[in-house]
Design a protein around this motif. Sequence first.
Motif, mmCIF file in Angstrom:
data_model
loop_
_atom_site.group_PDB
_atom_site.id
_atom_site.type_symbol
_atom_site.label_atom_id
_atom_site.label_comp_id
_atom_site.label_asym_id
_atom_site.label_seq_id
_atom_site.Cartn_x
_atom_site.Cartn_y
_atom_site.Cartn_z
ATOM 1 N N UNK A 14 0.292 -1.248 4.821
ATOM 2 C CA UNK A 14 -0.078 -1.429 3.425
ATOM 3 C C UNK A 14 0.848 -2.437 2.798
ATOM 4 N N UNK A 15 0.944 -2.413 1.489
ATOM 5 C CA UNK A 15 1.814 -3.359 0.789
ATOM 6 C C UNK A 15 3.286 -2.998 0.987
ATOM 7 N N UNK A 16 3.587 -1.677 0.916
ATOM 8 C CA UNK A 16 4.976 -1.240 1.076
ATOM 9 C C UNK A 16 5.023 0.279 1.161
ATOM 10 N N UNK A 17 6.164 0.761 1.594
ATOM 11 C CA UNK A 17 6.407 2.197 1.714
ATOM 12 C C UNK A 17 7.328 2.643 0.591
ATOM 13 N N UNK A 69 1.442 10.243 2.053
ATOM 14 C CA UNK A 69 0.479 9.927 1.008
ATOM 15 C C UNK A 69 0.085 8.467 1.136
ATOM 16 N N UNK A 70 -1.188 8.207 1.138
ATOM 17 C CA UNK A 70 -1.690 6.829 1.163
ATOM 18 C C UNK A 70 -2.313 6.585 -0.206
ATOM 19 N N UNK A 71 -1.602 5.830 -1.034
ATOM 20 C CA UNK A 71 -2.104 5.576 -2.380
ATOM 21 C C UNK A 71 -3.093 4.416 -2.334
ATOM 22 N N UNK A 72 -4.360 4.744 -2.580
ATOM 23 C CA UNK A 72 -5.453 3.768 -2.550
ATOM 24 C C UNK A 72 -6.087 3.738 -3.931
ATOM 25 N N UNK A 73 -5.732 2.755 -4.751
ATOM 26 C CA UNK A 73 -6.172 2.749 -6.141
ATOM 27 C C UNK A 73 -7.671 2.537 -6.301
ATOM 28 N N UNK A 84 2.466 2.465 -9.447
ATOM 29 C CA UNK A 84 2.512 3.384 -8.304
ATOM 30 C C UNK A 84 3.886 4.044 -8.225
ATOM 31 N N UNK A 85 4.944 3.258 -8.371
ATOM 32 C CA UNK A 85 6.305 3.806 -8.356
ATOM 33 C C UNK A 85 6.480 4.851 -9.446
ATOM 34 N N UNK A 93 6.554 13.269 -6.155
ATOM 35 C CA UNK A 93 6.093 13.169 -4.769
ATOM 36 C C UNK A 93 7.322 12.961 -3.900
ATOM 37 N N UNK A 94 7.591 13.883 -3.001
ATOM 38 C CA UNK A 94 8.782 13.812 -2.178
ATOM 39 C C UNK A 94 8.540 13.235 -0.796
ATOM 40 N N UNK A 95 7.286 13.239 -0.349
ATOM 41 C CA UNK A 95 7.001 12.725 0.994
ATOM 42 C C UNK A 95 6.795 11.206 0.951
ATOM 43 N N UNK A 96 6.741 10.619 2.115
ATOM 44 C CA UNK A 96 6.524 9.175 2.230
ATOM 45 C C UNK A 96 5.175 8.803 1.635
ATOM 46 N N UNK A 97 5.141 7.655 0.980
ATOM 47 C CA UNK A 97 3.902 7.151 0.387
ATOM 48 C C UNK A 97 3.718 5.703 0.833
ATOM 49 N N UNK A 98 2.549 5.420 1.372
ATOM 50 C CA UNK A 98 2.168 4.049 1.704
ATOM 51 C C UNK A 98 1.344 3.510 0.554
ATOM 52 N N UNK A 99 1.821 2.454 -0.071
ATOM 53 C CA UNK A 99 1.111 1.793 -1.165
ATOM 54 C C UNK A 99 0.084 0.858 -0.516
ATOM 55 N N UNK A 100 -1.185 1.208 -0.621
ATOM 56 C CA UNK A 100 -2.245 0.483 0.077
ATOM 57 C C UNK A 100 -3.338 0.027 -0.891
ATOM 58 N N UNK A 101 -3.074 -1.031 -1.672
ATOM 59 C CA UNK A 101 -4.051 -1.445 -2.674
ATOM 60 C C UNK A 101 -5.327 -2.042 -2.090
ATOM 61 N N UNK A 102 -5.317 -2.439 -0.849
ATOM 62 C CA UNK A 102 -6.522 -3.033 -0.263
ATOM 63 C C UNK A 102 -7.336 -2.038 0.550
ATOM 64 N N UNK A 103 -6.951 -0.780 0.516
ATOM 65 C CA UNK A 103 -7.654 0.318 1.193
ATOM 66 C C UNK A 103 -7.674 0.098 2.687
#
Length: 103
Positions: A14-17, A69-73, A84-85, A93-103
Amino acid sequence: MRTDVRVRAPELVGRRWLNTGGHDLSLSELRGRVVLLDFWTFCCVNCLHVLDELRPVEERFPEELVVIGVHSPKFEHEGEPAAVEAAVERYAVGHAVLDDPSW
């Protein structure tokens, strides 16, 4: 239980973790653990309810389970990095989150 089964999966990209201490997670790091991918967006009330339901499961199985968590807006403003931050912090949210704006 069979241990010779190979699962082939693509790397999570994704864009970033977020919540990973500054490094990208890789499948090799997750080997041997159960990985739960939670696809969510911060404007979805149902997604926010799931975050609350995941917390006790994460606490009960801290060694066996990895929640990502995969954040897909859905909406344009949800894809902004600062938004997102802020959501990750606001909803604790305490677990890892992948910021994935392009799905």
